[in-house]
Design a protein around this motif. Structure first.
Motif, mmCIF file in Angstrom:
data_model
loop_
_atom_site.group_PDB
_atom_site.id
_atom_site.type_symbol
_atom_site.label_atom_id
_atom_site.label_comp_id
_atom_site.label_asym_id
_atom_site.label_seq_id
_atom_site.Cartn_x
_atom_site.Cartn_y
_atom_site.Cartn_z
ATOM 1 N N ALA A 1 4.907 27.572 -4.244
ATOM 2 C CA ALA A 1 4.712 27.006 -5.583
ATOM 3 C C ALA A 1 3.246 27.034 -6.003
ATOM 4 N N ASP A 2 2.357 26.717 -5.066
ATOM 5 C CA ASP A 2 0.907 26.768 -5.309
ATOM 6 C C ASP A 2 0.534 26.050 -6.612
ATOM 7 N N LEU A 3 1.024 24.823 -6.761
ATOM 8 C CA LEU A 3 0.751 24.047 -7.967
ATOM 9 C C LEU A 3 -0.646 23.431 -7.914
ATOM 10 N N PRO A 4 -1.281 23.230 -9.051
ATOM 11 C CA PRO A 4 -2.583 22.562 -9.034
ATOM 12 C C PRO A 4 -2.440 21.091 -8.661
ATOM 13 N N VAL A 5 -3.438 20.574 -7.953
ATOM 14 C CA VAL A 5 -3.460 19.154 -7.604
ATOM 15 C C VAL A 5 -4.244 18.435 -8.692
ATOM 16 N N LEU A 6 -3.571 17.558 -9.408
ATOM 17 C CA LEU A 6 -4.167 16.915 -10.568
ATOM 18 C C LEU A 6 -4.997 15.699 -10.169
ATOM 19 N N ASP A 7 -6.065 15.489 -10.887
ATOM 20 C CA ASP A 7 -6.943 14.344 -10.682
ATOM 21 C C ASP A 7 -6.221 13.050 -11.022
ATOM 22 N N GLU B 1 2.453 21.982 -15.217
ATOM 23 C CA GLU B 1 2.980 21.231 -14.091
ATOM 24 C C GLU B 1 1.990 21.236 -12.940
ATOM 25 N N GLY B 2 1.856 20.097 -12.314
ATOM 26 C CA GLY B 2 0.994 19.960 -11.157
ATOM 27 C C GLY B 2 1.527 18.882 -10.249
ATOM 28 N N VAL B 3 0.749 18.538 -9.231
ATOM 29 C CA VAL B 3 1.162 17.491 -8.294
ATOM 30 C C VAL B 3 0.041 16.470 -8.165
ATOM 31 N N SER B 4 0.439 15.270 -7.861
ATOM 32 C CA SER B 4 -0.509 14.187 -7.604
ATOM 33 C C SER B 4 -0.216 13.593 -6.239
ATOM 34 N N LEU C 1 0.867 -1.170 0.000
ATOM 35 C CA LEU C 1 0.000 0.000 0.000
ATOM 36 C C LEU C 1 0.907 1.223 0.000
ATOM 37 N N LEU C 2 0.893 1.962 -1.099
ATOM 38 C CA LEU C 2 1.805 3.088 -1.268
ATOM 39 C C LEU C 2 1.082 4.416 -1.147
ATOM 40 N N ALA C 3 1.727 5.350 -0.474
ATOM 41 C CA ALA C 3 1.366 6.763 -0.545
ATOM 42 C C ALA C 3 2.322 7.377 -1.559
ATOM 43 N N ILE C 4 1.772 7.891 -2.651
ATOM 44 C CA ILE C 4 2.596 8.399 -3.756
ATOM 45 C C ILE C 4 2.339 9.886 -3.920
ATOM 46 N N CYS C 5 3.394 10.658 -3.840
ATOM 47 C CA CYS C 5 3.321 12.103 -4.054
ATOM 48 C C CYS C 5 4.252 12.408 -5.217
ATOM 49 N N GLU C 6 3.719 13.017 -6.251
ATOM 50 C CA GLU C 6 4.493 13.121 -7.484
ATOM 51 C C GLU C 6 4.298 14.472 -8.153
ATOM 52 N N ARG C 7 5.395 15.010 -8.636
ATOM 53 C CA ARG C 7 5.346 16.205 -9.477
ATOM 54 C C ARG C 7 5.257 15.730 -10.928
ATOM 55 N N LEU C 8 4.243 16.170 -11.657
ATOM 56 C CA LEU C 8 4.078 15.704 -13.031
ATOM 57 C C LEU C 8 3.417 16.777 -13.889
ATOM 58 N N ALA C 9 3.422 16.518 -15.183
ATOM 59 C CA ALA C 9 2.803 17.426 -16.137
ATOM 60 C C ALA C 9 1.455 16.871 -16.564
#
Length: 437
Positions: A341-347, A264-267, A249-257
């Motif tokens: 940074a205030d990046l959007p959190v991507l779905d 650029e956003g985060v997941s 069971l992983l908690a994944i935090c990722e910077r992605l496009a």
């Protein structure tokens, strides 16, 4: 050395962690004074019931039910009572009075963190929370301080010991989920109501905290995609083992496009995933936790250790206490939370990864070609196909295990929906994501 005034410490909660914090603070007061330059005086311990059983070594005269007066007379407030209220009320009171706050309350930080951080910044106080994620594992300070000048790309975390113990039992002992959960409960790894653990709520709260910190962006827990492990079967775990993976069971935090806009956003997401056995996370056994960080300059970093336990978590709390005391001695305002940074959190639909899809299909010519066409139609490239004739539960069927190349979650979801509509597909038995390759 100039002697600094005594710092007054208020402790809220005397449970398994709070009791150990009190014991260690009283036992090692001289050492802590030497390390910080100030005498740390435990002024009192706020509890709900004065007569409840306590850890040995806690003087009864320190106990009180008057949390408000205790807080208002303290320089540093340590909150270890858990829950949202009255913990939120007490921490707002503490910060409003100018006291520094130390907490291990992941649920409170994940839901009301911005409110607390904003107040701390307004009054120049500091909010410390090393114990909120990973127990004894030092992960908050490395992300906040050591990697502050770097660019964190991804975090893969095993941050819930209960679920890791259950999944480890399913792999090593061949247990089904129910049997493994019963073992975890009997050994004290699982609560009487394990829902928060096995459904991923605990890990999602920690993912929200880690993502906010790593990406300098406020990530609310409501934005964290969450799946638990209750539907995992022993057959899935065994199939993963044979294919060279372990299920975690992983908690994944990722910077992605964003694949559509390129922005650029985060997941932040939590789900059971296949991890290659040779990956460092693949070797994390029992109830241990581990956090794997990938940074642009620092490269890959691994933090491993006990993710829970009274004395282990108390270690993280006391580390924060030393930091808070040193800040008082040195002077100056607290360091504000970094959300620049205030990046959007991507779905979740924007996430890209690989998949392992298991299907029960009719055992007749042409079925494989039809299924391959469905994958291709939805833009999901097939990498491997494994077929076993005569599925044990339904005569005249075969089991197909299809490994994909990298694809978006949206494309994979559309593929699965189309497969469910095919007459030749008896059932989509499982879809597991592959992480860490």
């Amino acid at each position: 050395m100039i002697e600094y005034r005594t710092l007054s410490i208020a402790l809220l909660g005397a449970g398994s962690v709070g009791g150990q914090v009190a014991r260690l603070l009283l036992q090692h007061g001289d050492e802590l004074e030497a390390r910080t330059g100030a005498r740390l005086e435990l002024r009192g311990i706020a509890v709900r019931d004065l007569d409840a059983p306590r850890a040995d070594g806690i003087p009864r005269e320190l106990l009180t039910t008057n949390a408000r007066d205790l807080i208002l007379g303290a320089d540093i407030v340590i909150e270890l009572m858990g829950g949202i209220e009255p913990a939120r009320e007490y921490l707002l009171l503490a910060l409003g009075s100018g006291a520094d706050v130390i907490t291990g309350n992941k649920a409170l930080l994940a839901t009301h963190g911005p409110e607390l951080f904003d107040l701390a910044e307004q009054v120049g106080a500091q909010l410390y929370y090393e114990a909120a994620v990973g127990g004894a594992i030092p992960i908050i300070r490395p992300l906040r301080d050591s990697l502050a000048g770097d660019r964190v790309k991804r975090i893969l975390g095993i941050v819930n010991g209960t679920t890791n113990f259950i999944l480890d039992r399913m792999e090593t002992a061949g247990d089904d989920f129910g049997t493994a959960l019963a073992t975890a409960t009997a050994l004290g790894y699982a609560e009487a109501d394990p829902t928060g653990d096995v459904e991923g709520h605990d890990a999602a709260q920690k993912a929200a905290i880690l993502a906010s910190l790593a990406f300098h962006t406020r990530v609310p827990v409501e934005a964290v995609h969450r799946e638990g492990i209750t539907r995992l079967t022993a057959a899935e775990v065994e199939g993963a083992r044979k294919a060279g993976y372990v299920v975690k069971l992983l908690a994944i935090c990722e910077r992605l496009a964003d694949p559509d806009t390129g922005q650029e956003g985060v997941s932040a997401r939590v789900y059971p995933a296949l991890v290659p056995r040779e990956h460092p996370l693949g070797a994390v056994r029992g109830a241990n936790n581990a956090v794997f960080v990938e940074a642009e300059a620092a490269g890959s970093l691994m933090f491993y250790g006990a993710g829970a336990g009274g004395v282990e978590t108390a270690s993280a709390v006391l580390g924060d206490l030393v930091s808070a005391a040193r800040r008082h001695v040195a002077g100056g305002p607290g360091v504000a939370e970094s959300v620049s940074a205030d990046l959007p959190v991507l779905d979740i639909s924007r996430v890209t990864t690989q998949y392992r899809v298991t299907l029960a299909v009719e055992d007749r010519p042409g079925v494989l070609a039809t299924i391959a066409a469905i994958f291709s139609e939805h833009g999901v490239s097939v990498e491997t196909v494994e077929q076993t004739v005569a599925a044990p539960t339904v005569e005249g069927t075969a089991t197909l295990v299809i490994g994909t190349h990298t694809a978006t979650e949206a494309a994979l979801s559309a593929t699965v929906a189309a497969l469910n509509g095919l007459e030749a597909v008896v059932a989509v038995q499982s879809v597991l994501r592959i992480e860490g390759e």
